[in-house]
Design a protein around this motif. Structure first.
Motif, PDB file in Angstrom:
ATOM      1  N   LEU A   1      27.695 -11.823  40.715  1.00  8.93           N
ATOM      2  CA  LEU A   1      28.494 -11.524  41.738  1.00  8.93           C
ATOM      3  C   LEU A   1      27.796 -10.495  42.719  1.00  8.93           C
ATOM      4  N   LEU A   2      27.177  -9.380  42.109  1.00  4.45           N
ATOM      5  CA  LEU A   2      26.461  -8.335  42.798  1.00  4.45           C
ATOM      6  C   LEU A   2      25.370  -8.968  43.459  1.00  4.45           C
ATOM      7  N   ALA A   3      24.675 -10.180  42.967  1.00  6.00           N
ATOM      8  CA  ALA A   3      23.482 -10.764  43.618  1.00  6.00           C
ATOM      9  C   ALA A   3      24.120 -11.543  44.830  1.00  6.00           C
ATOM     10  N   THR A   4      25.065 -12.236  44.727  1.00  7.80           N
ATOM     11  CA  THR A   4      25.697 -12.926  45.637  1.00  7.80           C
ATOM     12  C   THR A   4      26.021 -12.084  46.829  1.00  7.80           C
ATOM     13  N   ILE A   5      26.736 -10.793  46.514  1.00  7.45           N
ATOM     14  CA  ILE A   5      27.159 -10.013  47.461  1.00  7.45           C
ATOM     15  C   ILE A   5      25.952  -9.510  48.451  1.00  7.45           C
ATOM     16  N   ALA A   6      24.956  -9.169  47.452  1.00  5.59           N
ATOM     17  CA  ALA A   6      23.495  -8.647  48.306  1.00  5.59           C
ATOM     18  C   ALA A   6      23.152  -9.704  49.162  1.00  5.59           C
TER      19      ALA A   6
ATOM     20  N   SER B   1       4.284  -4.517  52.716  1.00  2.41           N
ATOM     21  CA  SER B   1       4.350  -4.161  51.144  1.00  2.41           C
ATOM     22  C   SER B   1       4.820  -2.762  50.957  1.00  2.41           C
ATOM     23  N   VAL B   2       4.742  -1.974  51.767  1.00  2.48           N
ATOM     24  CA  VAL B   2       5.438  -0.788  51.796  1.00  2.48           C
ATOM     25  C   VAL B   2       7.010  -0.750  51.928  1.00  2.48           C
ATOM     26  N   PHE B   3       6.972  -1.709  53.053  1.00  5.06           N
ATOM     27  CA  PHE B   3       8.557  -1.863  53.433  1.00  5.06           C
ATOM     28  C   PHE B   3       9.419  -2.639  52.241  1.00  5.06           C
ATOM     29  N   LYS B   4       8.820  -3.595  51.798  1.00  7.41           N
ATOM     30  CA  LYS B   4       9.686  -4.383  50.687  1.00  7.41           C
ATOM     31  C   LYS B   4       9.802  -3.648  49.523  1.00  7.41           C
ATOM     32  N   GLY B   5       8.715  -2.630  49.345  1.00  6.23           N
ATOM     33  CA  GLY B   5       8.973  -1.733  48.071  1.00  6.23           C
ATOM     34  C   GLY B   5      10.147  -0.797  48.366  1.00  6.23           C
ATOM     35  N   LEU B   6      10.195  -0.193  49.413  1.00  2.00           N
ATOM     36  CA  LEU B   6      11.324   0.891  49.756  1.00  2.00           C
ATOM     37  C   LEU B   6      12.444   0.123  49.937  1.00  2.00           C
ATOM     38  N   TRP B   7      12.770  -1.186  50.601  1.00  2.00           N
ATOM     39  CA  TRP B   7      13.818  -2.033  50.617  1.00  2.00           C
ATOM     40  C   TRP B   7      14.543  -2.392  49.202  1.00  2.00           C
ATOM     41  N   ALA B   8      13.533  -2.842  48.247  1.00  2.00           N
ATOM     42  CA  ALA B   8      14.074  -2.989  46.888  1.00  2.00           C
ATOM     43  C   ALA B   8      14.245  -1.827  46.356  1.00  2.00           C
ATOM     44  N   GLY B   9      13.801  -0.840  46.505  1.00  2.00           N
ATOM     45  CA  GLY B   9      14.052   0.565  45.735  1.00  2.00           C
ATOM     46  C   GLY B   9      15.425   0.834  46.333  1.00  2.00           C
ATOM     47  N   LEU B  10      15.858   0.902  47.662  1.00  2.00           N
ATOM     48  CA  LEU B  10      17.155   1.090  48.051  1.00  2.00           C
ATOM     49  C   LEU B  10      18.096  -0.147  47.589  1.00  2.00           C
ATOM     50  N   LEU B  11      17.820  -1.242  47.683  1.00  2.00           N
ATOM     51  CA  LEU B  11      18.685  -2.394  46.962  1.00  2.00           C
ATOM     52  C   LEU B  11      19.084  -1.967  45.672  1.00  2.00           C
TER      53      LEU B  11
ATOM     54  N   ILE C   1      14.927 -14.000  47.837  1.00  3.00           N
ATOM     55  CA  ILE C   1      14.587 -14.243  46.479  1.00  3.00           C
ATOM     56  C   ILE C   1      14.577 -12.919  45.703  1.00  3.00           C
ATOM     57  N   THR C   2      14.053 -12.039  46.201  1.00  2.58           N
ATOM     58  CA  THR C   2      14.087 -10.621  45.490  1.00  2.58           C
ATOM     59  C   THR C   2      15.604 -10.183  45.492  1.00  2.58           C
ATOM     60  N   ALA C   3      16.341 -10.200  46.582  1.00  2.00           N
ATOM     61  CA  ALA C   3      17.732  -9.764  46.742  1.00  2.00           C
ATOM     62  C   ALA C   3      18.494 -10.314  45.524  1.00  2.00           C
ATOM     63  N   PHE C   4      18.368 -11.545  45.450  1.00  2.00           N
ATOM     64  CA  PHE C   4      19.254 -12.226  44.202  1.00  2.00           C
ATOM     65  C   PHE C   4      18.746 -11.825  43.112  1.00  2.00           C
ATOM     66  N   ILE C   5      17.378 -12.138  42.740  1.00  2.00           N
ATOM     67  CA  ILE C   5      17.118 -11.735  41.429  1.00  2.00           C
ATOM     68  C   ILE C   5      17.308 -10.405  40.947  1.00  2.00           C
ATOM     69  N   LEU C   6      16.674  -9.390  41.923  1.00  2.00           N
ATOM     70  CA  LEU C   6      16.726  -7.899  41.429  1.00  2.00           C
ATOM     71  C   LEU C   6      18.414  -7.505  41.242  1.00  2.00           C
TER      72      LEU C   6
ATOM     73  N   PRO D   1      20.954 -10.561  55.148  1.00  2.00           N
ATOM     74  CA  PRO D   1      21.179 -10.861  56.614  1.00  2.00           C
ATOM     75  C   PRO D   1      20.974  -9.540  57.503  1.00  2.00           C
ATOM     76  N   VAL D   2      21.700  -8.515  56.850  1.00  2.00           N
ATOM     77  CA  VAL D   2      21.549  -7.193  57.756  1.00  2.00           C
ATOM     78  C   VAL D   2      20.214  -6.798  58.089  1.00  2.00           C
ATOM     79  N   THR D   3      19.362  -6.833  56.841  1.00  2.00           N
ATOM     80  CA  THR D   3      17.902  -6.556  56.983  1.00  2.00           C
ATOM     81  C   THR D   3      17.359  -7.585  57.981  1.00  2.00           C
ATOM     82  N   LEU D   4      17.305  -8.720  57.826  1.00  2.00           N
ATOM     83  CA  LEU D   4      16.828  -9.693  58.845  1.00  2.00           C
ATOM     84  C   LEU D   4      17.068  -9.179  60.178  1.00  2.00           C
ATOM     85  N   VAL D   5      18.186  -9.084  60.524  1.00  2.00           N
ATOM     86  CA  VAL D   5      18.797  -8.876  61.863  1.00  2.00           C
ATOM     87  C   VAL D   5      18.075  -7.591  62.393  1.00  2.00           C
ATOM     88  N   ALA D   6      18.180  -6.539  61.479  1.00  2.00           N
ATOM     89  CA  ALA D   6      17.560  -5.116  61.856  1.00  2.00           C
ATOM     90  C   ALA D   6      16.275  -5.513  62.117  1.00  2.00           C
ATOM     91  N   LEU D   7      15.531  -6.067  61.331  1.00  2.00           N
ATOM     92  CA  LEU D   7      14.068  -6.344  61.581  1.00  2.00           C
ATOM     93  C   LEU D   7      13.601  -6.900  62.791  1.00  2.00           C
TER      94      LEU D   7
END
Length: 172
Positions: free
Chosen positions: A107-112, A138-148, A60-65, A118-124
């Motif tokens: 389009l950018l949301a769909t690509i993300a 919480s720290v991971f999600k903040g860093l992850w969303a910032g990078l996204l 949800i975060t990936a798509f909306i952000l 999925p790359v994030t989930l596989v890496a985790l």
């Protein structure tokens, strides 16, 4: 077949891009980290799957952000070109790309959602993070969303700069 794509942006545009990325990274780090903390505060550990898990939250975060950031950056950078605050970028864009900021954001949301998520989930999973402590998540999600956000800003900004005049690509 070698594809060499190089886009030479003016110095002030590159500085602007870096500034926007840094600001967006910091904002998303704090906001998404705090949201994660409060959203999962009832649990000491957060699982990837199941009820109240983080896999769905990340999707949800990936798509909306990406939708919001993409649409905002396309629209605001078209305006900056039209007000002559930034120079237009000469770039031949495929005709099939949507010219609407909202649709480009989608389009950018769909690509993300199809690549970054999925790359994030596989890496985790590969690194054994199918479950995390609340603070770690919480720290991971903040860093992850910032990078996204930092990954979405350059294409959205450049698209906005390239389609500034009546949403058509600037031609050489």
């Amino acid at each position: 077949m070698k594809m060499n794509i190089r886009l030479d942006l003016p110095q002030n545009t590159r500085r602007h891009l870096h500034k926007e990325m840094a600001i967006s990274f910091a904002i998303n780090l704090v906001i998404n980290g705090v949201i994660a903390w409060f959203a999962f505060s009832a649990k000491a550990r957060v699982a990837m799957w199941g009820e109240h898990s983080f896999a769905g939250d990340l999707a949800i975060t990936a798509f909306i952000l990406c939708w919001i950031v993409g649409a905002i950056f396309v629209a605001t950078h078209r305006t900056k070109v039209n007000k002559e605050k930034l120079a237009a970028v000469e770039l031949d864009l495929p005709r099939w790309l949507p010219r609407s900021p909202i649709l480009m954001g989608l389009l950018l949301a769909t690509i993300a959602l199809l690549i970054y998520y999925p790359v994030t989930l596989v890496a985790l999973l590969m690194f054994g993070f199918a479950e995390m402590d609340l603070l770690v998540f919480s720290v991971f999600k903040g860093l992850w969303a910032g990078l996204l956000a930092c990954l979405v800003i350059p294409p959205a900004m450049i698209f906005g700069l390239a389609t500034a005049n009546k949403a058509e690509p600037v031609s050489a």
